[in-house]
Design an enzyme around this catalytic site. Structure first.
Site, PDB file in Angstrom:
ATOM      1  N   GLN A 182       1.124  -1.012   0.231  1.00 31.28           N
ATOM      2  CA  GLN A 182      -0.061  -0.075   0.012  1.00 31.28           C
ATOM      3  C   GLN A 182       1.519   1.151   0.317  1.00 31.28           C
ATOM      4  O   GLN A 182       0.872   1.587  -0.547  1.00 31.28           O
ATOM      5  CB  GLN A 182      -0.752  -0.365   1.196  1.00 31.28           C
ATOM      6  CG  GLN A 182      -2.166  -1.183   1.273  1.00 31.28           C
ATOM      7  CD  GLN A 182      -2.126  -2.566   2.410  1.00 31.28           C
ATOM      8  OE1 GLN A 182      -0.453  -2.673   1.665  1.00 31.28           O
ATOM      9  NE2 GLN A 182      -2.740  -2.721   2.408  1.00 31.28           N
ATOM     10  N   ASP A 223      -7.072   0.645  11.864  1.00 34.05           N
ATOM     11  CA  ASP A 223      -8.358  -0.208  11.652  1.00 34.05           C
ATOM     12  C   ASP A 223      -9.264  -0.009  12.923  1.00 34.05           C
ATOM     13  O   ASP A 223     -10.081  -0.241  12.554  1.00 34.05           O
ATOM     14  CB  ASP A 223      -8.161  -1.080  11.756  1.00 34.05           C
ATOM     15  CG  ASP A 223      -7.783  -0.814  10.082  1.00 34.05           C
ATOM     16  OD1 ASP A 223      -5.802  -0.449   9.833  1.00 34.05           O
ATOM     17  OD2 ASP A 223      -8.170  -1.338   8.913  1.00 34.05           O
TER      18      ASP A 223
HETATM   19  O1  MRU Z   1      -6.160  -3.839   4.757  1.00 32.87           O
HETATM   20  P1  MRU Z   1      -5.830  -2.345   4.624  1.00 32.87           P
HETATM   21  O2  MRU Z   1      -5.121  -1.689   2.843  1.00 32.87           O
HETATM   22  O3  MRU Z   1      -7.301  -2.556   4.615  1.00 32.87           O
HETATM   23  O4  MRU Z   1      -5.125  -1.687   5.724  1.00 32.87           O
HETATM   24  C1  MRU Z   1      -5.614  -0.135   6.004  1.00 32.87           C
HETATM   25  C2  MRU Z   1      -4.917   0.492   7.071  1.00 32.87           C
HETATM   26  O5  MRU Z   1      -3.760  -0.531   8.111  1.00 32.87           O
HETATM   27  C3  MRU Z   1      -4.797   1.550   7.024  1.00 32.87           C
HETATM   28  O6  MRU Z   1      -3.577   2.170   8.062  1.00 32.87           O
HETATM   29  C4  MRU Z   1      -6.049   2.455   8.268  1.00 32.87           C
HETATM   30  O7  MRU Z   1      -6.859   1.759   7.382  1.00 32.87           O
HETATM   31  C5  MRU Z   1      -6.138   3.365   7.873  1.00 32.87           C
HETATM   32  S1  MRU Z   1      -6.801   3.999   6.975  1.00 32.87           S
HETATM   33  C6  MRU Z   1      -7.442   5.528   6.864  1.00 32.87           C
END
Ligand code: MRU
Length: 333
Positions: A182, A223
């Site tokens: 990401q 999250d």
């Molecule tokens: O697996 P993902 O890409 O959904 O994980 C996303 C994250 O861990 C982000 O840091 C989190 O959702 C915060 S987003 C504003």
């Protein structure tokens, strides 16, 4: 929705027309990031309503029940998913006696307002968080907590965006964020679009840069935040938080109140998603791991509250979050 799996090479939208197709998109990470997942789930319910209304479906109560269940099962860790589904469920229950046409319109309006509120919330968080950054700061971030991970502006990247709007020169170190990349794919892409200087590193380089004094602050999203301030975020966040403590660098978590889950007393109670081994053994069609090797792929980790300098929320900043100050902060909100 933007298909985040193929960014930055291609920018394409995919269309969803039911709760099932939205749940599939969440599961496959077409859309990802806690607040964005929450918004998508709300639209999943709204789309289901529009679909059932078009079909003039007489069995719509049962169908909605399935829709809520399918969406709730799409991903386990980001609490925003359950928060937004609870909001949609409340609106659904309150309007259950209306015609299907009226009910689906009200659900659509609720989904739109969840999305619009998310952008406003991110901007408020951005304004509080920007005051914590100094002109010239180099900020490390992990994963993608930007516009793509929200309805717009972003949480961690929202703070950086807001500081840049205030006229501060901020440059960003983006952790690549194995295994889904990401940071390499999404955070780098977002910041390049806005001419915010960004340098990509692999996750195992953060310690070296911190030891050299090249980083002034760390900001990540979340999250789920437990009632005692423990933070679940993308795998690797804990590692960065430990390094921040070692090097006396502030470690900030930008999170809307919808990410705080008082039903989880501490990080131990937060469900951690384990994803497919293929995310670790290779990328897309490339396999680089030895065939047959056993693999672990926990997608999130828990950063204990004691490593968190402050939570940045839309209602203000909670320094040294713990059960007591988080509770008294939320009571005042
Ligand atoms: O697996 P993902 O890409 O959904 O994980 C996303 C994250 O861990 C982000 O840091 C989190 O959702 C915060 S987003 C504003």
């Amino acid at each position: 929705m933007i298909d985040q799996r193929i960014l930055p090479n291609r920018f394409e939208y995919i269309s969803c027309d039911s709760a099932k197709s939205v749940a599939e998109a969440i599961k496959l990470m077409v859309v990802r990031g806690a607040p964005a997942i929450g918004c998508a789930a709300a639209f999943g319910i709204a789309l289901e309503g529009l679909k059932l209304n078009k079909e003039n479906n007489k069995n719509f109560r049962k169908k909605f029940e399935i829709a809520f269940k399918v969406l709730a099962e799409s991903r386990p860790t980001a609490v925003n998913l359950f928060w937004s589904l609870a909001k949609m469920q409340k609106v659904f229950n309150e309007n259950i006696n209306l015609s299907l046409g009226e009910l689906s319109e009200i659900l659509l309006q609720e989904a739109i307002s969840i999305m619009e509120d998310d952008i406003k919330i991110n901007k408020k968080m951005g304004a509080y968080g920007a005051d914590l950054l100094n002109d010239g700061d180099v900020v490390l971030t992990h994963c993608n907590a930007g516009a793509l991970a929200t309805a717009g502006h972003g949480t961690a990247l929202g703070v950086i965006r807001s500081a840049v709007v205030q006229g501060k020169k901020i440059s960003v170190i983006a952790d690549e964020t194995r295994p889904f990349l990401q940071g390499a794919r999404l955070t780098s892409w977002e910041l390049i679009q806005e001419n915010i200087p960004v340098t990509l590193i692999t996750d195992n380089m953060a310690g070296y840069l911190l030891s050299k004094g090249e980083i002034n602050a760390i900001i990540v999203g979340a999250d789920r935040v437990a009632a005692n301030g423990d933070v679940a975020n993308k795998i690797g966040t804990y590692m960065v938080a430990v390094l921040a403590k070692r090097h006396k660098i502030p470690f900030y978590v930008a999170c809307p109140l919808s990410t705080i889950d008082l039903n989880c007393p501490n990080g131990e109670a937060i469900p951690i998603e384990e994803r497919a081994k293929e995310e670790v053994t290779g990328y897309r069609n490339i396999l680089w791991a030895a065939k047959g090797v056993s693999v672990r792929n926990p997608s999130f980790d828990i950063t204990p509250a004691e490593l968190v300098t402050a939570l940045i929320t839309e209602k203000g900043i909670v320094y040294g979050p713990n059960k007591f100050n988080l509770n008294s902060f939320l009571t005042k909100c």
